[in-house]
Design an enzyme around this catalytic site. Structure first.
Site, PDB file in Angstrom:
ATOM      1  CG  ASP A 274      -2.102   0.978   1.049  1.00  0.00           C
ATOM      2  OD1 ASP A 274      -2.453   1.314  -0.101  1.00  0.00           O
ATOM      3  OD2 ASP A 274      -2.652   1.418   2.079  1.00  0.00           O
ATOM      4  CG  LEU A 311      -2.428   4.839   9.816  1.00  0.00           C
ATOM      5  CD1 LEU A 311      -2.683   3.359  10.101  1.00  0.00           C
ATOM      6  CD2 LEU A 311      -0.937   5.090   9.709  1.00  0.00           C
TER       7      LEU A 311
END
Length: 383
Positions: A274, A311
């Site tokens: 990611d 995040l």
């Protein structure tokens, strides 16, 4: 005919380790693993210890080398991202477009059509949005999220035919089982994510052909004692694949160990980074949909956050994920390597990658004894 012989390192073929042997590569493909004293003629590559393993495969890469795909959805951006991750052993990846406008989606599809025609590490495309749930938006822009329409299905089916490997992340609430079935039957890899789905909705999506879940536990309904949510339903389903971010920030190590013990069927947990643009770059911040994302130091690796602390992707490469697995998740080296190569290859249906078997692509990474990437080869060519 071009033949290269790799020797001086342990060889992991995706199933087993081989000691005192050599790997033979011929014309970019694996020819054989042979005893060290029975070598054919060819170019010798002498490695100094460590492990020679299948190149890593990453199904979720938002950026790298200082470039985000969303900033400029072009073949050049995809190549920059792939080049940013190749020093860390990644030989194939899916550049990932997070929720954006319909124009950006069209540009990313067009870029992937061109990029996959080369052999520069772009194995396909991952569209993470815009068909996500605002209730589980994470760092995505909720205002751009919307349900799947029939025109979207046609666009994605056409894109898959041109690109080959197309992965789409969708919330179960934003797509019908009929639409999932149409996409799946056309070869699109449907992954459920950024979703507040209950167990019944998740099961319906899986039954219709959804193949996995995107970054397990993050931006999804969680496990409750009477409500398994998307996370629990995915872990209970034997054939659902689960990408997971092993950076020490996105998922607690105890939770990851529980998940690893739960996934014992055909579907496995596999590593995804990611990653954002900072991997393979000296930058400390970047802009995501007009918002600044900054790097903060952490115990194992740094993390990326928006101003409110949300995040915003990860700042990790695949070798670091493997080291995390060995250090904190009780993984064997063999299983950690599979989670970075064989398992994502199976999930993405990349049948010629993930193992060092005769006839397969010679995508290789040489890891030091400290599990740091020393060299990477794609189709037998040193990167």
């Amino acid at each position: 005919m071009s033949r290269t012989i790799f020797l001086g390192s342990r060889i992991f073929d995706g199933d087993h380790f081989h000691d005192g042997k050599a790997l033979i590569v011929r014309d970019g493909r694996i020819e054989a693993i042979v005893a060290g004293e029975a070598l054919p003629e060819g170019k010798m590559v002498k490695l100094e210890g460590g492990v020679l393993a299948p190149g890593f495969i990453d199904a979720q890469v938002n950026g790298g080398g200082g470039r985000m795909l969303n900033d400029a959805p072009s073949p050049e951006s995809m190549f920059i991202i792939a080049d940013g991750h190749s020093p860390y052993g990644t030989t194939s990846l899916l550049p990932t477009l997070i929720t954006d406008t319909s124009t950006a989606t069209k540009e990313a599809i067009a870029a992937a059509k061109d990029a996959v025609k080369t052999d520069r590490g772009v194995a396909g495309l991952h569209l993470e949005g815009p068909h996500l749930a605002p209730a589980r938006k994470g760092a995505h822009v909720a205002e751009l999220m919307r349900p799947v329409e029939d025109a979207d299905v046609r666009q994605l089916v056409d894109a898959r035919q041109a690109i080959g490997t197309l992965m789409v992340t969708m919330a179960a609430e934003q797509v019908t089982p009929t639409q999932i079935r149409a996409l799946s039957e056309a070869g699109v890899i449907v992954s459920i994510g950024h979703s507040d789905a209950n167990a019944e909705q998740a099961e319906a999506a899986f039954a219709a052909g959804a193949r996995g879940v995107t970054h397990l536990f993050n931006a999804m309904s969680q496990i409750g004692h009477r409500a398994p949510g998307l996370a629990g339903t995915a872990l209970d389903h034997p054939s659902i694949w689960c990408g997971i971010i092993a950076d020490g920030h996105h998922v607690d190590r105890k939770t990851m160990r529980i998940a690893l013990r739960a996934k014992q069927g055909e579907g496995k947990l596999f590593f995804v980074t990611d990653a954002m643009s900072l991997v393979g770059s000296e930058q400390d911040s970047f802009t995501l949909n007009g918002r600044t994302v900054r790097r903060q130091e952490g115990d194992f690796c740094s993390k990326l956050v928006l101003a409110d602390g949300t995040l915003a992707g990860a700042d990790i490469d695949m070798t670091a994920a493997i080291r995390y697995g060995l250090t904190y998740l009780d993984l064997s080296l063999a299983e950690a390597l599979r989670m970075a190569s064989a398992y994502p290859a199976a999930f993405l249906r990349l049948a010629d990658r993930g193992f060092l078997r005769p006839g397969m692509r010679a995508d290789l990474v040489h890891l030091s004894d400290k599990l740091e990437a020393k060299a990477t080869w794609r189709a037998g060519t040193l990167l």
